[in-house]
Motif scaffolding. Structure first.
Motif, PDB file in Angstrom:
ATOM      1  N   ASN A 197      27.031 -24.182 -58.655  1.00 30.91           N
ATOM      2  CA  ASN A 197      26.153 -25.227 -58.136  1.00 30.91           C
ATOM      3  C   ASN A 197      25.866 -25.052 -56.641  1.00 30.91           C
ATOM      4  OD1 ASN A 197      25.851 -26.432 -60.558  1.00 30.91           O
ATOM      5  ND2 ASN A 197      27.190 -28.178 -60.126  1.00 30.91           N
ATOM      6  N   THR A 198      26.855 -24.595 -55.905  1.00 34.33           N
ATOM      7  CA  THR A 198      26.664 -24.414 -54.470  1.00 34.33           C
ATOM      8  C   THR A 198      25.574 -23.392 -54.193  1.00 34.33           C
ATOM      9  OG1 THR A 198      28.983 -24.945 -54.098  1.00 34.33           O
ATOM     10  CG2 THR A 198      27.821 -23.846 -52.307  1.00 34.33           C
ATOM     11  N   LEU A 208      23.007 -22.663 -56.038  1.00 34.84           N
ATOM     12  CA  LEU A 208      21.704 -23.256 -56.333  1.00 34.84           C
ATOM     13  C   LEU A 208      21.273 -24.241 -55.248  1.00 34.84           C
ATOM     14  CD1 LEU A 208      21.975 -23.817 -60.185  1.00 34.84           C
ATOM     15  CD2 LEU A 208      20.626 -22.103 -58.971  1.00 34.84           C
ATOM     16  N   LEU A 209      22.218 -25.009 -54.730  1.00 33.42           N
ATOM     17  CA  LEU A 209      21.893 -25.938 -53.656  1.00 33.42           C
ATOM     18  C   LEU A 209      21.463 -25.197 -52.384  1.00 33.42           C
ATOM     19  CD1 LEU A 209      24.684 -28.652 -54.065  1.00 33.42           C
ATOM     20  CD2 LEU A 209      22.234 -28.906 -54.480  1.00 33.42           C
ATOM     21  N   ALA A 267      20.201 -22.182 -52.218  1.00 28.48           N
ATOM     22  CA  ALA A 267      18.901 -21.572 -52.496  1.00 28.48           C
ATOM     23  C   ALA A 267      17.787 -22.605 -52.410  1.00 28.48           C
ATOM     24  CB  ALA A 267      18.916 -20.914 -53.876  1.00 28.48           C
ATOM     25  N   GLY A 268      18.045 -23.808 -52.881  1.00 29.48           N
ATOM     26  CA  GLY A 268      17.038 -24.862 -52.821  1.00 29.48           C
ATOM     27  C   GLY A 268      16.778 -25.357 -51.410  1.00 29.48           C
ATOM     28  N   MET A 269      17.768 -25.280 -50.549  1.00 27.20           N
ATOM     29  CA  MET A 269      17.610 -25.759 -49.172  1.00 27.20           C
ATOM     30  C   MET A 269      17.177 -24.657 -48.211  1.00 27.20           C
ATOM     31  SD  MET A 269      18.003 -28.932 -49.181  1.00 27.20           S
ATOM     32  CE  MET A 269      17.996 -29.173 -47.442  1.00 27.20           C
ATOM     33  N   LEU A 271      14.361 -22.760 -47.982  1.00 24.76           N
ATOM     34  CA  LEU A 271      12.988 -22.870 -47.471  1.00 24.76           C
ATOM     35  C   LEU A 271      12.837 -24.025 -46.472  1.00 24.76           C
ATOM     36  CD1 LEU A 271      10.187 -21.628 -47.595  1.00 24.76           C
ATOM     37  CD2 LEU A 271       9.670 -23.186 -49.468  1.00 24.76           C
TER      38      LEU A 271
END
Length: 131
Positions: free
Chosen positions: A11-12, A14-15, A17-19, A21
């Protein structure tokens, strides 16, 4: 599918990667805005120095071509043609009807990171006056 939904490993990643940009956007806009602020501050200082120098050369004879040449020299000495990576640098000065000397300076500055978000160029413009 139920087993995949309850698995919290990774999960870390993915978080992060999402933050990524938004983080690049914040840092990049901070860098670009600070460059624009420094360039505009230098542009203002150069404009102020130019009209003050031109005002000093008047000495009761009015705003002559020599006064304008001094203003242009002072501006060029304080703000180069490509300071901070700027281009299309322009400066003009004139005497107003109320015996003041006004100047206007402008320049364009390309962005670095903000280009990704649709902002390609900062158009900087300042005004100055000597009485």
């Amino acid at each position: 599918m139920t087993r995949l939904r309850s698995d919290v490993r990774g999960n870390t990643m993915l978080l992060v990667a999402g933050m990524f940009l938004p983080l690049v956007g914040f840092v990049g806009s901070g860098i670009d805005l600070s460059r624009a602020y420094m360039a505009k501050t230098r542009l203002q200082s150069a404009c102020d120095a130019a009209v003050l120098a031109a005002r000093k050369t008047e000495r009761g004879v009015g705003y002559t071509a020599a006064s304008e040449a001094v203003a242009n020299q002072y501006f060029a000495a304080n703000y180069g043609a490509n300071s901070f990576g700027s281009y299309d640098v322009d400066f003009s000065s004139a005497r107003t009807s109320d015996a003041k000397i006004e100047g206007v300076a402008s320049a364009k500055l390309d962005t670095g990171v903000m280009r990704v978000f649709g902002k390609d160029v900062f158009e900087l413009e300042v005004a100055c006056k000597a009485a």
